[in-house]
Design a protein around this motif. Structure first.
Motif, PDB file in Angstrom:
ATOM      1  N   ILE A 117       0.917  -0.823  -0.392  1.00 18.35           N
ATOM      2  CA  ILE A 117      -0.297   0.300   0.073  1.00 18.35           C
ATOM      3  C   ILE A 117       0.753   1.766  -0.290  1.00 18.35           C
ATOM      4  CG2 ILE A 117      -2.082   1.031   0.842  1.00 18.35           C
ATOM      5  CD1 ILE A 117      -2.813  -1.182   2.382  1.00 18.35           C
ATOM      6  N   ALA A 118       0.652   2.129  -0.500  1.00 16.63           N
ATOM      7  CA  ALA A 118       1.443   3.354  -1.164  1.00 16.63           C
ATOM      8  C   ALA A 118       1.373   4.551  -0.515  1.00 16.63           C
ATOM      9  CB  ALA A 118       1.741   3.680  -2.639  1.00 16.63           C
ATOM     10  N   ALA A 119       1.535   5.634  -0.207  1.00 14.04           N
ATOM     11  CA  ALA A 119       1.129   6.168   1.395  1.00 14.04           C
ATOM     12  C   ALA A 119       1.533   7.290   0.056  1.00 14.04           C
ATOM     13  CB  ALA A 119       2.287   6.546   2.381  1.00 14.04           C
ATOM     14  N   THR A 120       0.339   8.123  -0.545  1.00 11.43           N
ATOM     15  CA  THR A 120       0.569   8.519  -1.542  1.00 11.43           C
ATOM     16  C   THR A 120       0.181  10.706  -1.392  1.00 11.43           C
ATOM     17  OG1 THR A 120      -0.585   7.756  -3.280  1.00 11.43           O
ATOM     18  CG2 THR A 120      -0.385   9.522  -3.834  1.00 11.43           C
ATOM     19  N   PHE A 121       1.559  11.013  -0.485  1.00 10.32           N
ATOM     20  CA  PHE A 121       0.801  12.300   0.688  1.00 10.32           C
ATOM     21  C   PHE A 121       1.908  13.088  -0.434  1.00 10.32           C
ATOM     22  CE2 PHE A 121      -0.920   9.773   3.313  1.00 10.32           C
ATOM     23  CZ  PHE A 121      -1.704  10.086   4.324  1.00 10.32           C
ATOM     24  N   HIS A 122       3.138  12.827  -0.720  1.00 18.16           N
ATOM     25  CA  HIS A 122       3.508  13.860  -0.648  1.00 18.16           C
ATOM     26  C   HIS A 122       4.359  15.028  -2.074  1.00 18.16           C
ATOM     27  CE1 HIS A 122       7.928  15.532  -1.616  1.00 18.16           C
ATOM     28  NE2 HIS A 122       8.252  15.947  -0.456  1.00 18.16           N
ATOM     29  N   GLU A 123       3.303  15.913  -2.524  1.00 17.24           N
ATOM     30  CA  GLU A 123       4.193  16.994  -3.261  1.00 17.24           C
ATOM     31  C   GLU A 123       5.371  17.827  -3.433  1.00 17.24           C
ATOM     32  OE1 GLU A 123       0.517  19.074  -4.075  1.00 17.24           O
ATOM     33  OE2 GLU A 123      -0.822  17.371  -3.248  1.00 17.24           O
ATOM     34  N   LEU A 124       6.339  18.064  -4.511  1.00 23.45           N
ATOM     35  CA  LEU A 124       7.151  18.521  -4.412  1.00 23.45           C
ATOM     36  C   LEU A 124       6.781  19.993  -4.575  1.00 23.45           C
ATOM     37  CD1 LEU A 124       9.165  16.822  -7.839  1.00 23.45           C
ATOM     38  CD2 LEU A 124      10.223  16.941  -4.737  1.00 23.45           C
ATOM     39  N   ASP A 125       5.814  21.460  -3.941  1.00 23.89           N
ATOM     40  CA  ASP A 125       5.970  22.085  -4.591  1.00 23.89           C
ATOM     41  C   ASP A 125       5.933  22.515  -3.072  1.00 23.89           C
ATOM     42  OD1 ASP A 125       6.402  22.258  -6.740  1.00 23.89           O
ATOM     43  OD2 ASP A 125       4.190  22.438  -7.351  1.00 23.89           O
ATOM     44  N   HIS A 126       5.195  21.421  -1.940  1.00 25.59           N
ATOM     45  CA  HIS A 126       4.813  21.760  -0.667  1.00 25.59           C
ATOM     46  C   HIS A 126       5.320  20.713   0.586  1.00 25.59           C
ATOM     47  CE1 HIS A 126       2.032  24.101  -2.810  1.00 25.59           C
ATOM     48  NE2 HIS A 126       1.273  23.101  -3.022  1.00 25.59           N
ATOM     49  N   GLY A 127       5.659  19.995  -0.312  1.00 22.59           N
ATOM     50  CA  GLY A 127       6.709  19.519   0.433  1.00 22.59           C
ATOM     51  C   GLY A 127       5.644  18.019   1.924  1.00 22.59           C
ATOM     52  N   ASN A 128       6.040  18.851   2.754  1.00 28.11           N
ATOM     53  CA  ASN A 128       5.148  18.030   4.355  1.00 28.11           C
ATOM     54  C   ASN A 128       4.587  19.653   4.913  1.00 28.11           C
ATOM     55  OD1 ASN A 128       8.787  17.375   6.037  1.00 28.11           O
ATOM     56  ND2 ASN A 128       7.323  16.030   5.164  1.00 28.11           N
ATOM     57  N   ASP A 129       4.371  20.656   4.580  1.00 26.94           N
ATOM     58  CA  ASP A 129       3.010  21.133   4.072  1.00 26.94           C
ATOM     59  C   ASP A 129       1.957  20.794   3.830  1.00 26.94           C
ATOM     60  OD1 ASP A 129       1.910  23.035   4.973  1.00 26.94           O
ATOM     61  OD2 ASP A 129       2.556  25.248   3.680  1.00 26.94           O
ATOM     62  N   PHE A 130       1.572  19.328   4.627  1.00 31.27           N
ATOM     63  CA  PHE A 130      -0.069  19.021   4.156  1.00 31.27           C
ATOM     64  C   PHE A 130      -1.231  20.290   3.747  1.00 31.27           C
ATOM     65  CE2 PHE A 130       1.675  16.093   4.461  1.00 31.27           C
ATOM     66  CZ  PHE A 130       1.981  14.289   5.767  1.00 31.27           C
ATOM     67  N   ALA A 131      -0.894  21.106   4.977  1.00 32.10           N
ATOM     68  CA  ALA A 131      -1.806  22.066   4.943  1.00 32.10           C
ATOM     69  C   ALA A 131      -2.574  22.913   3.147  1.00 32.10           C
ATOM     70  CB  ALA A 131      -2.275  22.946   5.431  1.00 32.10           C
ATOM     71  N   HIS A 132      -1.087  22.637   2.391  1.00 28.80           N
ATOM     72  CA  HIS A 132      -1.044  23.302   1.325  1.00 28.80           C
ATOM     73  C   HIS A 132      -1.148  22.354   0.296  1.00 28.80           C
ATOM     74  CE1 HIS A 132      -0.292  26.999   3.981  1.00 28.80           C
ATOM     75  NE2 HIS A 132      -0.829  27.987   2.859  1.00 28.80           N
ATOM     76  N   ALA A 133      -1.233  21.387   0.174  1.00 28.32           N
ATOM     77  CA  ALA A 133      -1.552  20.458  -0.693  1.00 28.32           C
ATOM     78  C   ALA A 133      -2.023  21.064  -1.961  1.00 28.32           C
ATOM     79  CB  ALA A 133      -1.224  19.004  -0.319  1.00 28.32           C
ATOM     80  N   ASP A 134      -2.018  20.962  -3.184  1.00 35.00           N
ATOM     81  CA  ASP A 134      -2.995  21.225  -4.418  1.00 35.00           C
ATOM     82  C   ASP A 134      -3.948  20.206  -5.096  1.00 35.00           C
ATOM     83  OD1 ASP A 134      -2.273  23.833  -3.937  1.00 35.00           O
ATOM     84  OD2 ASP A 134      -0.129  23.779  -5.460  1.00 35.00           O
ATOM     85  N   CYS A 135      -3.696  18.445  -4.703  1.00 36.77           N
ATOM     86  CA  CYS A 135      -4.218  17.542  -5.837  1.00 36.77           C
ATOM     87  C   CYS A 135      -5.771  17.321  -5.096  1.00 36.77           C
ATOM     88  CB  CYS A 135      -3.044  16.412  -5.411  1.00 36.77           C
ATOM     89  SG  CYS A 135      -3.834  14.925  -5.837  1.00 36.77           S
ATOM     90  N   THR A 136      -6.177  17.414  -5.698  1.00 30.28           N
ATOM     91  CA  THR A 136      -7.896  17.927  -5.454  1.00 30.28           C
ATOM     92  C   THR A 136      -8.630  16.965  -5.847  1.00 30.28           C
ATOM     93  OG1 THR A 136      -7.544  20.311  -5.780  1.00 30.28           O
ATOM     94  CG2 THR A 136      -9.342  19.478  -5.868  1.00 30.28           C
ATOM     95  N   ALA A 137      -9.596  16.194  -5.118  1.00 29.09           N
ATOM     96  CA  ALA A 137     -10.872  15.850  -4.932  1.00 29.09           C
ATOM     97  C   ALA A 137     -12.338  16.251  -4.960  1.00 29.09           C
ATOM     98  CB  ALA A 137     -10.341  14.818  -4.304  1.00 29.09           C
ATOM     99  N   ARG A 138     -13.044  16.134  -6.187  1.00 25.56           N
ATOM    100  CA  ARG A 138     -13.741  16.955  -6.376  1.00 25.56           C
ATOM    101  C   ARG A 138     -15.458  15.675  -6.109  1.00 25.56           C
ATOM    102  NH1 ARG A 138     -13.084  22.220  -6.627  1.00 25.56           N
ATOM    103  NH2 ARG A 138     -11.261  23.064  -7.978  1.00 25.56           N
TER     104      ARG A 138
END
Length: 558
Positions: A117-138
């Motif tokens: 199971i992969a932990a699919t959290f990280h975005e290079l533009d935001h790193g550990n700053d979860f509150a600004h992650a841009d990948c969006t689910a509508r």
């Protein structure tokens, strides 16, 4: 199954014919591949059961047992440790914390079937700053629609399922993101595009991939933990991993110290062994003391997950922050012993350079050191005013490493402020009769004085001093807090140990920790020389007897 069983299964690392020994590990690293024989062996052992709670058919009941087993694997090959299974635990711990019964059983079935199971959290533009992650689910008709990118994700391409972290609201605040648990086969081929592997200097055998999602539909029942609870779930569940990781890094450091000792004892220089040089003995002794400090600090943190779970919101980032720096510094110090041999990719000491490359990302991945300080800062004024020097120390059971524990209950972990700090209260305890005179008494007095000063400074912090925009002085206070917390943990572990651990080793541990606080040394030059000579001789004895350098002193193959 135990760490001893796994060690026996992995065999003698120095045996060139061992398919999972150092020679095979280094060859796989040169090919930038996972060690296939290692994965096959772990499959046969059912290693993923270490990550599954006992009620769901696994072996996960104690955090310290998980850490010891992982430490055993990471001592052999950190890339195998991360790439085979721990990356799955990073994902699964969110499911154990917030998933439905069906989601938990599904995750258990996957892991117990040797799936990932992969932990699919990280975005290079935001790193550990979860509150600004841009990948969006509508939300769409009967499902969620995912759009965006995830990068530097372990095993994303070869994982059968993933835990996704995505923005589900444009509103600011902590309720803007959610988590989803999805099977790869449930995603349409045109909704997800795998990105090329991200090259890395360390963990070269680990698949560090990424994915781009384009209007990718997610099943309606994929939501994990409720809409808007993604950050809260991560803050709770990752308290576990942020304590387990520091404990695991003792494994690679053990191998590095063992390799440096071998080199110093075997290599001839200036008419004698390298180990005859006083500076070399001092470096090896100090690294050994640092290893013991990391083991004691992380060991208390692991027990706190069971016994004082409300306090791990501050203990977990503190352990991750300080131990990562200590381990990196220790590797750098050992390079001075190995010299050019510390960079060679073949020969009897080649495992050192692989461990050094692999440990670097392990110390900052998952959460950076700065992010850890940001988590600690808001806690300090409240703890200074209400806890330090006024509350009693934690129960002795917290510091009795290896003793019985209640079953790990993830539902007891909280994302908010801790109610107290029983570990730091150890520094306010009266000095015992056996410690009153001599170095330990002076260390106790020095640490109490440091705590009084820290309490005064932290109590004076204002609202602007406990945010990410705080000045360097505030972050320096958070740094000092972690050092004092580690010193308190070490003091209590040795006291609770009842003579299991040599007093001189504790003096060496406290000497190293107080060095990080600055100021005049507590030990005289003669006392420091005697302490370091004791630590060097103890390390050599452990090495020759094939015992671990950590507080367990277990026998190992070889």
């Amino acid at each position: 199954m135990s760490a001893d069983d796994l060690d026996t299964l992995l065999g003698d690392p120095a045996d060139p014919a061992n398919p999972v020994g150092h020679a095979a590990v280094l060859a796989a690293d040169e090919r930038q591949e996972m060690l296939a024989a290692g994965e096959d062996l772990l499959d046969s052992w059912g290693f993923n059961a270490e990550f599954v709670p006992a009620p769901y058919g696994g072996r996960l009941t104690r955090a310290d047992r998980l850490a010891e087993t992982m430490r055993t694997l990471w001592r052999r090959d950190p890339a195998l440790g991360l790439g085979y299974g721990f990356s799955s635990f990073l994902a699964a711990v969110n499911i154990w914390t917030a998933g439905t019964e069906d989601q938990r059983r599904d995750a258990a079935r996957l892991l117990l079937g040797n799936r990932r199971i992969a932990a699919t959290f990280h975005e290079l533009d935001h790193g550990n700053d979860f509150a600004h992650a841009d990948c969006t689910a509508r939300p769409e008709a009967g499902h969620w629609q995912l759009t965006g990118r995830k990068e530097i994700v372990t095993n994303l391409r070869r994982a059968e399922a993933m835990v996704l972290f995505a923005r589900t609201s444009q509103a600011p605040g902590s309720r803007s993101h959610s988590q989803f648990f999805v099977h790869r086969n449930d995603l349409p081929a045109d909704g997800i595009r795998d990105l090329p592997r991200f090259p890395s200097s360390g963990m070269r055998g680990v698949q560090l991939g990424g994915a781009e999602f384009t209007a990718c539909p997610l099943p309606a029942d994929a939501l994990l933990g409720g809409e808007g609870r993604g950050i809260e779930t991560a803050l709770r569940s990752y308290q576990v991993t942020r304590v387990v990781i520091p404990a695991m890094t003792v494994g690679p450091l053990d191998t590095a110290l063992r390799t440096a000792l071998s080199c110093a004892l075997d290599r001839r220089l200036y008419g004698g062994a390298v180990a005859d040089i006083p500076y070399v003995r001092s470096v090896l002794a100090r690294v050994y003391a640092d290893l013991l400090a990391v083991d004691a600090f992380s060991g208390v943190g692991l027990r706190a997950l069971h016994l004082t779970p409300d306090a791990t919101a501050v203990y977990a980032p503190a352990a991750k922050y300080l131990t990562s720096r200590m381990v990196l510094d220790a590797f750098q110090d050992l390079r001075a012993v190995l010299g050019a041999s510390g960079y060679l990719r073949e020969g009897p000491y080649a495992i050192f350079q692989k461990m050094a490359r692999d440990i670097a990302p392990a110390t900052f991945a998952h959460v950076s050191r700065t992010a850890c300080l940001v988590m600690i800062l808001p806690q300090l004024p409240r703890l200074a005013r209400r806890s330090w020097l006024s509350e009693p120390p934690a129960a002795p059971e917290l510091f009795d490493l290896g003793a019985d524990l209640p079953e790990l209950r993830l539902d007891r972990l909280v994302a908010g402020l801790p109610s107290g700090d029983g570990v730091m209260a150890v520094l306010a305890e009266p000095t015992g009769p056996g410690e009153r005179h001599g170095p330990l008494g002076r260390f106790a007095e020095r640490l109490r004085a440091e705590l009084r000063a820290l309490r005064e400074q932290c109590a004076a912090l204002g609202p602007a001093d406990i945010t990410i925009d705080a000045g360097p002085a505030a972050f320096a206070l958070a740094d000092r807090y972690t050092v004092l917390l580690a010193a308190a943990a070490a003091l209590a572990v040795w006291r609770r140990g009842g003579g299991r651990h040599p007093e001189t080793a504790l003096i060496g541990v406290l000497d190293r920790l107080t060095e990080r606080l600055g100021g005049a040394p507590v030990l005289t030059p003669a006392e420091r020389e005697r302490t370091e000579q004791f630590l060097f001789e103890a390390a050599v004895e452990r090495h020759r007897d094939r015992k671990l350098f950590d507080l367990t002193a277990r026998h190992i193959p070889g």
